[in-house]
Design an enzyme around this catalytic site. Sequence first.
Site, PDB file in Angstrom:
ATOM      1  CE  LYS A  33      -1.009   1.245   3.885  1.00 21.32           C
ATOM      2  NZ  LYS A  33      -1.331   1.879   5.162  1.00 21.32           N
ATOM      3  CB  THR A  34       3.538   2.463   2.217  1.00 24.87           C
ATOM      4  OG1 THR A  34       2.771   2.055   3.342  1.00 24.87           O
ATOM      5  CG2 THR A  34       4.172   3.800   2.509  1.00 24.87           C
ATOM      6  CG  ASP A 217      -1.556   5.732   4.307  1.00 22.53           C
ATOM      7  OD1 ASP A 217      -2.067   4.738   3.762  1.00 22.53           O
ATOM      8  OD2 ASP A 217      -0.564   5.669   5.060  1.00 22.53           O
ATOM      9  CD  GLU A 218      -3.568   2.856   7.555  1.00 20.45           C
ATOM     10  OE1 GLU A 218      -4.601   2.179   7.347  1.00 20.45           O
ATOM     11  OE2 GLU A 218      -2.498   2.365   7.933  1.00 20.45           O
ATOM     12  CD  GLN A 252      -5.009  -3.895   7.535  1.00 23.20           C
ATOM     13  OE1 GLN A 252      -4.179  -3.635   8.375  1.00 23.20           O
ATOM     14  NE2 GLN A 252      -4.720  -3.982   6.243  1.00 23.20           N
ATOM     15  NE  ARG A 634      -0.799  -6.582  11.084  1.00 20.97           N
ATOM     16  CZ  ARG A 634      -0.816  -5.850   9.977  1.00 20.97           C
ATOM     17  NH1 ARG A 634       0.149  -5.003   9.725  1.00 20.97           N
ATOM     18  NH2 ARG A 634      -1.789  -5.972   9.096  1.00 20.97           N
TER      19      ARG A 634
END
Length: 766
Positions: A33-34, A217-218, A252, A634
């Site tokens: 994503k980043t 983002d997010e 998320q 994770r």
Amino acid sequence: MQNLLHNLNEEQLAAVTLPAQSALILAGAGSGKTRVLTTRIAWLIQTGQVSPSGILAVTFTNKAAKEMLTRLSAMLPINTRGMWIGTFHGLCNRLLRTHHRDAALPQTFQILDTQDQLSAIKRLLKAQNVDDEKFPPKDVMYFINGAKDQGLRAHDIEPYNADERKKVELYQLYDDQCQREGVVDFAELLLRTYELLSRNQPLREHYQQRFQHILVDEFQDTNDLQYKWLKLLSGHGGQQGGVLFAVGDDDQSIYAFRGANVGNMSAFEREFNVKNLIKLEQNYRSHGHILDAANVLIANNSKRLGKNLRTDAGHGEQLRVYEANSDLSEASWIIEETKNLIHDGASRSEIAVLYRSNAQSRVIEHALFSAGIPYHVYGGLRYFQRAEVKHAIAYLQLMDNPHNDSAFLRVVNFPARGIGVRSIETLQAAADQYRVSLYAAVPYVTGKAGTSLAGFVKLIEGTRFETQQMALPELVRIVLEQSTLLSHYATEKEGADRIENLEQMVSAATQFLSEEGYGQGAPAHLGPQAQASSGTAVVNEDGFEILDADAPLATVMSPLSAFLSHASLEAGDNQATIGQEAVQMMTVHSAKGLEFNNVFITGLEEGLFPHESSSREHDGVEEERRLMYVAITRARQRLYLSFAQTRMLHGQTRYNMKSRFFEELPEDALKWLTPKVQQSWFGGRKSAWDEAPLVGSDNAIAQKFAAKAISTGGGWRIGESVAHAKFGEGVIVNIEGSGNNARAQINFGAAGMKVLDLSIAKLDRI
DNA sequence: GTTACTTGCTTTTTT
DNA sequence: AGCAAGTAAC
């Protein structure tokens, strides 16, 4: 160029090179994503579609913003310092400093962190004679923040009962108080900016034209106000404005409790008529079994935009499940496994122990400590939140804005200088009478109290005068000395650490100056007017002159103001990092965005994870499930899941069933290290105490409990359902004592929790 | 005004 | 249990 897009998969490439239209990227965990976000920015700039100044990139955390800047400077040979990449709050701070006059704020306005805000509210409630039993300060704070997060001012709220009317009234008074003192809370930063831009057309149009590409983002974590803010800046509904590129993962979304609204994702899709919806479903992180588990679990949620992660990595190992007798034996099992992992060559920093709530960490910490395994716990007090540092900050705040009553009250009698509650009451009365700040009211107080207060004012004034021409680090040092904080802690027996923390502030100031591009020697108090020439003055078509909040912060903020903002907005790292390679311990929430080779998810019990409070909230369990999804994803290679039959929590022994999430995980992905049992307290198999011998090494505690439970009169057992003539049906939660003294704590639901003497009370089994 | 004791609270967290 | 905050006694 080829370099830039090299190694992107098909989905990522499509996202990065989308045309200039609103887009929603559904980016699963570990899907790069980043990478997509930063490459998109780099690509836009490199292909000449936009200049660096036309980009606005928004994140939630400073860490994410920094990460983005770092990656970007690695991709492009440009100076990223001037770019608009930051957190919502950081960007708003910048805008408000620049346009402080239009926003009706003093240039040196200061930012309240949560602690400050709460004490400001307590002060207000006291001044208003509000019964804080009926209106707890925390509730009032949640009410105010909740309203602000939705973009509502006090006058926008229609109270539906008397209590709410009172809260609305307090909200208004609180805002008035902040305005008087020249302070803003976190939510206010956003709301004030939103109002500034929506009311000031030239300003709004200026920034709408300027930011051709807005990237978020997010996005699933945005609240209503943040979404409105983005809509406004992107000129939604008008003909001008930038393109909104939102990246997020509805699976998320774990921050609904603080106002985040996942609904913003579908709202965005609908309202912006999004044609470019791209799903990043290729996972580069986890092995197959781990990913399967995550996918199968999250499929139990009903409200999803729909997404399924896949991987090219093999199945890998199964998830290892361990049932412990107690929280203690859970901890010792974790230690054993950790030792094995390290023995097999795992790096300690690649081992993470996750838990739902902080209270669970203690037992594990203790065990790790005893075993001599270095560990690092996230989420402790942060540097700028430590009491001694906050005191020093308060003195610095008074240097910049003596009318900040919160800062004034924090240190007026710290270190003690004979100004007690009485003196403060007198001062407060004077301040109320003349409608001025406490600081300004000092001259009105006479007598002994007046003398000591005047002494304090003199101290502040004197220090301010003395430091007039000093650079920031020097100013900090002088303030530490003049405030007598240093000498105060020198006399305290536990003061050594505090002094060290205080002295660290001088180096923090030095470091801050170089990071933010201030000259090391620049006077800390230097007003921006002196440097205004370096700002970009813009005259738009309407003839309005606009100082663009473009140049370095130095243009709009004195080094001192900037440093204080920094202290509030970036509370600093969690405690001193342990030098050694250490096992990482943290809550599931703080694990978001991180990844480890080996992960333990502990305390998987009903009531803990999912947390009991979640069942009361709408869609609470779905949020807990997303939390579990975050936890699972994770792990790269190995994942451990554990739960305990007995657990000490808040000084009480609790007996929890294993988490419902075990039933939701695919069986073939799990490997039970202890025999899987159909454990259920209410029906089905009997309690685990009946089964002897119990599994595991440390079953002494369990057997003790079992013995106790059986020995108690009538053979009542914890977990048993009972009926009482008066209280109705209930469940035995705990049993204390034995024989004739045995008492049971019983949860009667609506009738509440009762402790009944088992030899007296008439109970029937159900 | 300071110190010692009692009371109450306890999901998650960033800014 | 453990901690912070508030209250009563010194």
